[in-house]
Structure formats: C-alpha cells, structure tokens
Design a protein around this motif. Structure first.
Motif, short mmCIF file in Angstrom:
data_model
loop_
_atom_site.label_atom_id
_atom_site.label_comp_id
_atom_site.label_asym_id
_atom_site.label_seq_id
_atom_site.Cartn_x
_atom_site.Cartn_y
_atom_site.Cartn_z
N GLU A 5 0.84 -1.19 0.00
CA GLU A 5 0.00 0.00 0.00
C GLU A 5 0.87 1.24 0.00
N THR A 6 0.36 2.29 -0.63
CA THR A 6 1.05 3.58 -0.61
C THR A 6 0.10 4.59 0.02
N GLY A 7 0.64 5.44 0.86
CA GLY A 7 -0.18 6.41 1.57
C GLY A 7 -0.82 5.79 2.78
N VAL A 8 -0.31 6.06 3.95
CA VAL A 8 -0.75 5.37 5.15
C VAL A 8 -1.55 6.28 6.07
N ALA A 9 -1.12 7.55 6.24
CA ALA A 9 -1.76 8.51 7.15
C ALA A 9 -1.90 7.90 8.54
N SER A 54 4.04 -1.15 3.55
CA SER A 54 3.43 0.17 3.45
C SER A 54 4.50 1.23 3.24
N THR A 55 4.17 2.24 2.45
CA THR A 55 5.09 3.35 2.25
C THR A 55 4.29 4.65 2.25
N ASP A 56 4.90 5.69 2.77
CA ASP A 56 4.23 6.99 2.83
C ASP A 56 5.30 8.07 2.89
N TYR A 74 5.10 13.22 7.27
CA TYR A 74 4.06 14.20 7.51
C TYR A 74 4.70 15.57 7.74
#
Length: 91
Positions: free
Chosen positions: A57-61, A83-85, A88
């Motif tokens: 997944e990309t974009g975790v928030a 996961s990668t993001d 912030y």
C-alpha cells in the motif's frame, strides 16, 4: 458490495471492535489531522475475498487501511503488508 458479489460484508468495527476502538483512541490522542479512515470495509473484504497474503500500500496517514488489511490477513491465518508513505509535514 457488488464488486464482491452477494453476501454479508460487516464493517471491521463489528468484526474486530477491540482493535478498532484501540486504533480510534490512538488517532484521537495523536494531535494530527490526517483525514478519515477510507473504505476499511471494502479493503478488509477484498483482502479476504482475494486471499491476499501479500499486499503493498502507498499512503498510510493514520493507518486505517493498514489496520483493515492486517486484520483481514490475520483472519486468513497470516500474510505480509508493505506500506510506504511520505513524511508528515509539520506546519
């Protein structure tokens, strides 16, 4: 959920209330505003329906999608999530 065909597709807070409550408490105390949880119900049931043992997944928030994917994988008996993001930006 037409995509998955006929059946019962409960929300993850019905299937895993303790996990979702714990995550909601962490979000509430985080001090950040990152948006909402997205469609965790769809993600959970897609992972289950596809028997997705490996997910990227990309974009975790806050991690709601990660939670849905990991809970589905746990219910399948295991799996891996990568996961990668972006960091912030603190304003």
């Amino acid at each position: 959920m037409e995509l998955l065909g006929p059946g019962d597709y409960p929300d993850i807070d019905q299937l895993h209330p303790r996990d979702v409550d714990a995550a909601a408490r962490r979000v509430h105390t985080s001090g950040f505003t990152l948006g909402g949880p997205g469609n965790t119900r769809l993600l959970y049931h897609l992972v289950r329906g596809l028997d997705a043992r490996g997910v990227i997944e990309t974009g975790v928030a806050y991690g709601w999608s990660s939670l849905a994917i990991l809970l589905a994988q746990r219910d399948l008996g295991g799996g891996a999530l990568t996961s990668t993001d972006m960091p912030y930006p603190r304003g």
